[in-house]
Write a protein that holds these residues in place. Structure first.
Motif, mmCIF file in Angstrom:
data_model
loop_
_atom_site.group_PDB
_atom_site.id
_atom_site.type_symbol
_atom_site.label_atom_id
_atom_site.label_comp_id
_atom_site.label_asym_id
_atom_site.label_seq_id
_atom_site.Cartn_x
_atom_site.Cartn_y
_atom_site.Cartn_z
ATOM 1 N N PRO A 176 29.469 14.531 82.316
ATOM 2 C CA PRO A 176 29.132 13.508 81.481
ATOM 3 C C PRO A 176 28.757 12.153 82.073
ATOM 4 N N THR A 177 29.196 11.860 83.255
ATOM 5 C CA THR A 177 28.480 10.858 84.147
ATOM 6 C C THR A 177 27.204 10.813 84.333
ATOM 7 N N TYR B 133 35.174 11.929 76.445
ATOM 8 C CA TYR B 133 34.295 11.156 77.300
ATOM 9 C C TYR B 133 32.699 12.016 77.216
ATOM 10 N N ALA C 233 25.178 12.749 82.565
ATOM 11 C CA ALA C 233 24.346 12.674 81.297
ATOM 12 C C ALA C 233 23.984 11.121 80.791
ATOM 13 N N LEU C 234 25.037 10.279 81.172
ATOM 14 C CA LEU C 234 24.965 8.812 80.944
ATOM 15 C C LEU C 234 24.007 8.301 81.684
ATOM 16 N N HIS C 235 23.873 8.616 82.963
ATOM 17 C CA HIS C 235 23.004 8.097 84.101
ATOM 18 C C HIS C 235 21.581 8.603 83.486
ATOM 19 N N THR D 194 35.016 8.488 88.587
ATOM 20 C CA THR D 194 34.933 9.993 88.186
ATOM 21 C C THR D 194 35.510 10.586 89.408
ATOM 22 N N PHE E 161 25.909 8.809 73.226
ATOM 23 C CA PHE E 161 25.182 7.492 73.822
ATOM 24 C C PHE E 161 23.855 8.143 74.256
ATOM 25 N N TRP E 162 23.563 9.437 74.758
ATOM 26 C CA TRP E 162 22.343 10.027 74.928
ATOM 27 C C TRP E 162 21.587 9.990 73.471
ATOM 28 N N SER F 96 29.425 10.520 75.886
ATOM 29 C CA SER F 96 28.170 10.628 76.503
ATOM 30 C C SER F 96 26.985 11.309 75.772
ATOM 31 N N SER F 97 27.400 12.214 75.021
ATOM 32 C CA SER F 97 26.450 12.986 74.102
ATOM 33 C C SER F 97 25.741 12.027 73.101
#
Length: 555
Positions: free
Chosen positions: A171-172, A229, A174-176, A201, A236-237, A233-234
């Motif tokens: 997930p981190t 989380y 994915a956010l990046h 993380t 946010f994407w 992240s999904s």
């Protein structure tokens, strides 16, 4: 951020550079593929050893938590498997793990994971050289490994801690990627935030593993936090992609974003539907049938990538034909204008000398005639200025119609000296009102033609000065990248509107008042950069300045 990559005369050069760059990735591709095949072989072999064994009607994780993977044939009518709870222990009901169970649980997931990795490699191969390129490769590789390791995590328990590691960091990552896509360079603050996110993380992982091993009930609570989380992240994407689609973007990026959004929404629904059925309707589904549907994300993105490249190729062919027509027009135009201009230049200096002689021989009483001679001399100076302007335009036409006719030999050009020479030539434009920050390393050199490169920097710096109304700054940076050297020229001007940015490299297109611009400056820059085997891109947001990025290949 508005992204514009001119896909016209240098499109084929860009593709050639990309293909050269991709050759360097073959070793990495081989390592990733061998790793994926190794994990696939281990998981498939370990799973095959379960065929013929008795199980209590459900699978468990290493810490005794009931697995969400099962075969419907294990259930009797009306019976449910209460997964994500501690195992009730031995059951009177025993099921023989059959070949069919092996196919629907082991092979179904492990093959899906292997396909995910292979799709990820294909996407990376065709993906443009954006800053998000390698992050996406890491995500796709880990997502494929995640799918394969889920089999082991719920069945054979050989690589449970590796599975937990992948689960924690995905997930981190994915956010990046969501923030870096498509080609957004993170600023210092964003880098600090993501550095902290990766650090937290890393701290969470050992605690997560310790709870998994010693306290399953606590681990289940941490698992819910981690799942939240993942959902964040999904979302946010998805939100980031909606934001980008709502902003002015190049057609290539818009097509990519649209298909990536479709794939991400489908994957989000694949996770949301089982969660809703479980939490709201108390319906338990075998998640081994749902997990492989995450392949929809890289598959949709790959389709979008291919369609975007087809559009790009079509646009490149149209523009190339257009530029050939314009170049032929320029050749004739230069010839027709240059001949009469020779007569103008050849007569300016003799006329000036004659006027000087007349003025010197006039008596002191002829003040009126002296004044008229001065007026004629001023008019002659204006004529010379106009003739010089025509000469400059002709030279631009000549270079545009024959961009290979640079008189200077190809050699190692010191980048900073070349740019400083251009700064000296453009000094009247920026002196006393614009702060110039030239941060280029003195040791950086590019192979090229000094005359053409000088013209390139003069044009780019002139445009940057013209874009700044009043006081401002122009920052020049250069850095070595994998493919060569990238030069960044960023101004604090008014920026480029999206409708204008799409045409800035078109010949004769200008936003300057009539008589102040020919519309050839950036078109010539494109020709010069293409001749040097490089690319030129523009990053701009209206009202927030403009950044031109020139990429030179390594030679």
């Amino acid at each position: 951020m508005f992204y514009y990559g001119p896909q016209i005369a240098h499109a084929r050069v860009r593709e050639k550079m990309m293909m050269t760059s991709q050759k360097k990735y073959w070793f990495l591709y081989s390592v990733i593929l061998l790793l994926a095949l190794g994990i696939f072989s281990l998981v498939a072999t370990w799973g095959h050893s379960f065929i013929g064994k008795e199980i209590p009607g459900y699978l468990t994780q290493e810490n005794g938590v009931v697995s969400p993977f099962f075969s419907p044939r294990w259930l009797q009518i009306g019976e449910k498997i209460r997964y994500f709870e501690l195992s009730p222990g031995l059951s009177d009901k025993q099921i023989i793990f059959s070949m069919m169970d092996y196919i629907v649980i082991v092979l179904f997931l492990s093959v899906s994971g292997l396909l995910f990795v292979m799709l990820g490699l294909a996407v990376h191969y065709f993906y443009p050289p954006f800053s998000s390129k390698n992050i996406l490769l890491v995500i796709n590789t880990l997502a494929g490994i995640y799918l394969m390791l889920t089999v082991d995590f719920h069945l054979t328990h050989k690589l449970s801690y590796l599975f937990l590691l992948v689960t924690t960091f995905l997930p981190t990552l994915a956010l990046h990627f969501a923030l870096a896509y498509p080609d957004h360079r993170l600023n210092k603050k964003q880098k600090t935030v993501f550095g902290a996110a990766y650090f937290l993380t890393s701290l969470f992982y050992p605690f997560y593993v310790f709870a998994f091993k010693t306290n399953p009930e606590l681990w289940l609570k941490l698992q819910m936090v981690l799942m939240a989380y993942v959902f964040f992240s999904s979302l946010f994407w998805i939100g980031r992609l909606f934001y980008l689609l709502d902003r002015p973007q190049h057609d290539f990026v818009k097509t990519l974003s649209l298909y990536l959004l479709v794939g991400q929404c489908l994957v989000f629904l694949v996770h949301l539907v089982p969660a809703h059925l479980l939490l709201v309707n108390d319906i338990f589904l075998p998640l081994n049938f749902f997990a492989p549907l995450t392949l929809l994300c890289p598959a949709a993105f790959f389709v979008g990538l291919i369609l975007a490249k087809l559009k790009q190729s079509q646009w490149s062919l149209v523009q190339a034909e257009r530029r050939v027509t314009v170049a032929n027009l320029f050749s004739g135009l230069v010839h027709e204008i240059n001949n009469p201009m020779t007569f103008v230049y050849s007569n300016i200096e003799p006329v000036r000398e004659i006027l000087g002689d007349i003025k010197n021989n006039l008596p002191a009483s002829a003040a009126g005639l002296v004044k008229k001679v001065d007026v004629m001399d001023g008019a002659l100076a204006d004529m010379e200025t106009g003739a010089n302007r025509v000469r400059d335009i002709i030279n631009q036409f000549r270079f545009y119609s024959h961009p290979g006719a640079d008189p200077s030999p190809s050699s190692q050009v010191i980048l900073k000296q070349s740019i400083e020479g251009a700064l000296l030539m453009t000094k009247p434009k920026w002196k006393d009102r614009i702060v110039i920050e030239n941060n280029v390393n003195e040791a950086m050199m590019v192979m090229g033609h000094s005359t053409g490169l000088g013209q390139l920097w003069v044009n780019l710096l002139s445009n940057a000065c013209d874009a700044i109304e009043g006081k401002g700054t122009i920052r020049i940076d250069a850095k070595e990248v994998e493919k060569g050297i990238s030069v960044f020229i960023k101004d604090s001007g008014k920026g480029v509107p999206p409708d204008v940015a799409k045409r800035v490299f078109d010949p004769f297109f200008t936003t300057k008042p009539q008589g102040e611009g020919t519309g050839l400056g950036l078109a010539l820059c494109l020709e010069i950069v293409t001749k040097h085997g490089g690319t030129i891109d523009i990053h701009s947001e209206e009202g927030h300045g403009c950044e031109v990025v020139v990429n030179f290949p390594r030679r």
